[in-house]
Design a protein around this motif. Structure first.
Motif, PDB file in Angstrom:
ATOM      1  N   LEU A  20       0.816  -1.218   0.000  1.00 46.91           N
ATOM      2  CA  LEU A  20       0.000   0.000   0.000  1.00 46.91           C
ATOM      3  C   LEU A  20       0.850   1.269   0.000  1.00 46.91           C
ATOM      4  O   LEU A  20       0.405   2.303  -0.480  1.00 46.91           O
ATOM      5  CB  LEU A  20      -0.973  -0.021   1.179  1.00 46.91           C
ATOM      6  CG  LEU A  20      -2.124  -0.993   0.943  1.00 46.91           C
ATOM      7  CD1 LEU A  20      -2.721  -1.445   2.249  1.00 46.91           C
ATOM      8  CD2 LEU A  20      -3.162  -0.356   0.043  1.00 46.91           C
ATOM      9  N   GLU A  21       2.068   1.190   0.503  1.00 52.46           N
ATOM     10  CA  GLU A  21       2.977   2.338   0.400  1.00 52.46           C
ATOM     11  C   GLU A  21       3.325   2.589  -1.060  1.00 52.46           C
ATOM     12  O   GLU A  21       3.448   3.729  -1.482  1.00 52.46           O
ATOM     13  CB  GLU A  21       4.263   2.087   1.191  1.00 52.46           C
ATOM     14  CG  GLU A  21       4.097   2.195   2.684  1.00 52.46           C
ATOM     15  CD  GLU A  21       5.353   1.795   3.438  1.00 52.46           C
ATOM     16  OE1 GLU A  21       6.402   1.520   2.799  1.00 52.46           O
ATOM     17  OE2 GLU A  21       5.282   1.741   4.675  1.00 52.46           O
ATOM     18  N   ARG A  22       3.459   1.521  -1.809  1.00 57.81           N
ATOM     19  CA  ARG A  22       3.799   1.633  -3.236  1.00 57.81           C
ATOM     20  C   ARG A  22       2.592   1.996  -4.083  1.00 57.81           C
ATOM     21  O   ARG A  22       2.724   2.658  -5.100  1.00 57.81           O
ATOM     22  CB  ARG A  22       4.405   0.337  -3.733  1.00 57.81           C
ATOM     23  CG  ARG A  22       5.742   0.077  -3.110  1.00 57.81           C
ATOM     24  CD  ARG A  22       6.356  -1.188  -3.608  1.00 57.81           C
ATOM     25  NE  ARG A  22       7.653  -1.356  -2.953  1.00 57.81           N
ATOM     26  CZ  ARG A  22       8.292  -2.481  -2.906  1.00 57.81           C
ATOM     27  NH1 ARG A  22       7.794  -3.557  -3.477  1.00 57.81           N
ATOM     28  NH2 ARG A  22       9.452  -2.545  -2.287  1.00 57.81           N
ATOM     29  N   ASP A  23       1.421   1.495  -3.708  1.00 54.98           N
ATOM     30  CA  ASP A  23       0.198   1.758  -4.471  1.00 54.98           C
ATOM     31  C   ASP A  23      -0.949   1.931  -3.480  1.00 54.98           C
ATOM     32  O   ASP A  23      -1.567   0.966  -3.051  1.00 54.98           O
ATOM     33  CB  ASP A  23      -0.091   0.609  -5.420  1.00 54.98           C
ATOM     34  CG  ASP A  23      -1.344   0.811  -6.253  1.00 54.98           C
ATOM     35  OD1 ASP A  23      -2.043   1.835  -6.071  1.00 54.98           O
ATOM     36  OD2 ASP A  23      -1.643  -0.061  -7.081  1.00 54.98           O
ATOM     37  N   SER A  24      -1.231   3.170  -3.121  1.00 61.59           N
ATOM     38  CA  SER A  24      -2.245   3.454  -2.093  1.00 61.59           C
ATOM     39  C   SER A  24      -3.659   3.076  -2.538  1.00 61.59           C
ATOM     40  O   SER A  24      -4.564   3.020  -1.724  1.00 61.59           O
ATOM     41  CB  SER A  24      -2.204   4.928  -1.708  1.00 61.59           C
ATOM     42  OG  SER A  24      -2.498   5.740  -2.833  1.00 61.59           O
ATOM     43  N   ALA A  30      -5.463  -3.682   1.054  1.00 63.64           N
ATOM     44  CA  ALA A  30      -6.046  -3.048   2.244  1.00 63.64           C
ATOM     45  C   ALA A  30      -7.000  -4.002   2.950  1.00 63.64           C
ATOM     46  O   ALA A  30      -6.995  -4.095   4.187  1.00 63.64           O
ATOM     47  CB  ALA A  30      -6.755  -1.753   1.860  1.00 63.64           C
ATOM     48  N   TRP A  49      -7.191  -0.095   8.203  1.00 65.74           N
ATOM     49  CA  TRP A  49      -7.070  -0.660   6.864  1.00 65.74           C
ATOM     50  C   TRP A  49      -8.438  -0.833   6.205  1.00 65.74           C
ATOM     51  O   TRP A  49      -8.564  -0.671   4.987  1.00 65.74           O
ATOM     52  CB  TRP A  49      -6.329  -1.991   6.913  1.00 65.74           C
ATOM     53  CG  TRP A  49      -4.885  -1.849   7.235  1.00 65.74           C
ATOM     54  CD1 TRP A  49      -4.245  -2.382   8.316  1.00 65.74           C
ATOM     55  CD2 TRP A  49      -3.892  -1.125   6.509  1.00 65.74           C
ATOM     56  NE1 TRP A  49      -2.912  -2.036   8.298  1.00 65.74           N
ATOM     57  CE2 TRP A  49      -2.670  -1.260   7.185  1.00 65.74           C
ATOM     58  CE3 TRP A  49      -3.906  -0.369   5.346  1.00 65.74           C
ATOM     59  CZ2 TRP A  49      -1.486  -0.690   6.737  1.00 65.74           C
ATOM     60  CZ3 TRP A  49      -2.728   0.213   4.899  1.00 65.74           C
ATOM     61  CH2 TRP A  49      -1.548   0.054   5.590  1.00 65.74           C
ATOM     62  N   ILE A  52      -9.519   2.323   4.470  1.00 64.01           N
ATOM     63  CA  ILE A  52      -8.825   2.489   3.189  1.00 64.01           C
ATOM     64  C   ILE A  52      -9.451   1.586   2.136  1.00 64.01           C
ATOM     65  O   ILE A  52      -9.688   2.011   0.995  1.00 64.01           O
ATOM     66  CB  ILE A  52      -7.322   2.198   3.358  1.00 64.01           C
ATOM     67  CG1 ILE A  52      -6.688   3.271   4.235  1.00 64.01           C
ATOM     68  CG2 ILE A  52      -6.623   2.100   2.006  1.00 64.01           C
ATOM     69  CD1 ILE A  52      -5.292   2.962   4.704  1.00 64.01           C
ATOM     70  N   GLN A  56     -11.571   2.478  -1.568  1.00 60.76           N
ATOM     71  CA  GLN A  56     -11.169   1.925  -2.859  1.00 60.76           C
ATOM     72  C   GLN A  56     -12.116   0.810  -3.334  1.00 60.76           C
ATOM     73  O   GLN A  56     -11.795   0.078  -4.258  1.00 60.76           O
ATOM     74  CB  GLN A  56      -9.744   1.368  -2.758  1.00 60.76           C
ATOM     75  CG  GLN A  56      -8.713   2.351  -2.291  1.00 60.76           C
ATOM     76  CD  GLN A  56      -8.567   3.535  -3.225  1.00 60.76           C
ATOM     77  OE1 GLN A  56      -8.791   3.420  -4.417  1.00 60.76           O
ATOM     78  NE2 GLN A  56      -8.205   4.673  -2.680  1.00 60.76           N
TER      79      GLN A  56
END
Length: 64
Positions: A20-24, A30, A49, A52, A56
């Motif tokens: 998730l740091e790379r692709d929120s 999540a 989580w 989040i 999405q």
């Protein structure tokens, strides 16, 4: 995801957090992070989580 399937929930949670740091917008990560935190009895982490993932939700397959 192998860590999640092997019930290594702390390890899995870390993997999902890095994803998730790379692709929120990675909604499935999540959801899995929330599940992992829940299995670790970390309701605050699971809720964080889950929020989040809900944001999405449009990116998730119908079964979620």
């Amino acid at each position: 995801m192998a860590s999640h399937r092997r019930a290594r929930f702390a390890e899995a949670s870390e993997f999902y957090a890095r994803a998730l740091e790379r692709d929120s917008g990675f909604a499935l990560a999540a959801i899995r992070a929330a599940q992992s935190r829940s299995w670790l009895h970390d309701s605050e982490g699971a809720a964080r989580w889950a929020v989040i993932a809900v944001r999405q939700a449009g990116q998730l397959p119908a079964r979620y």
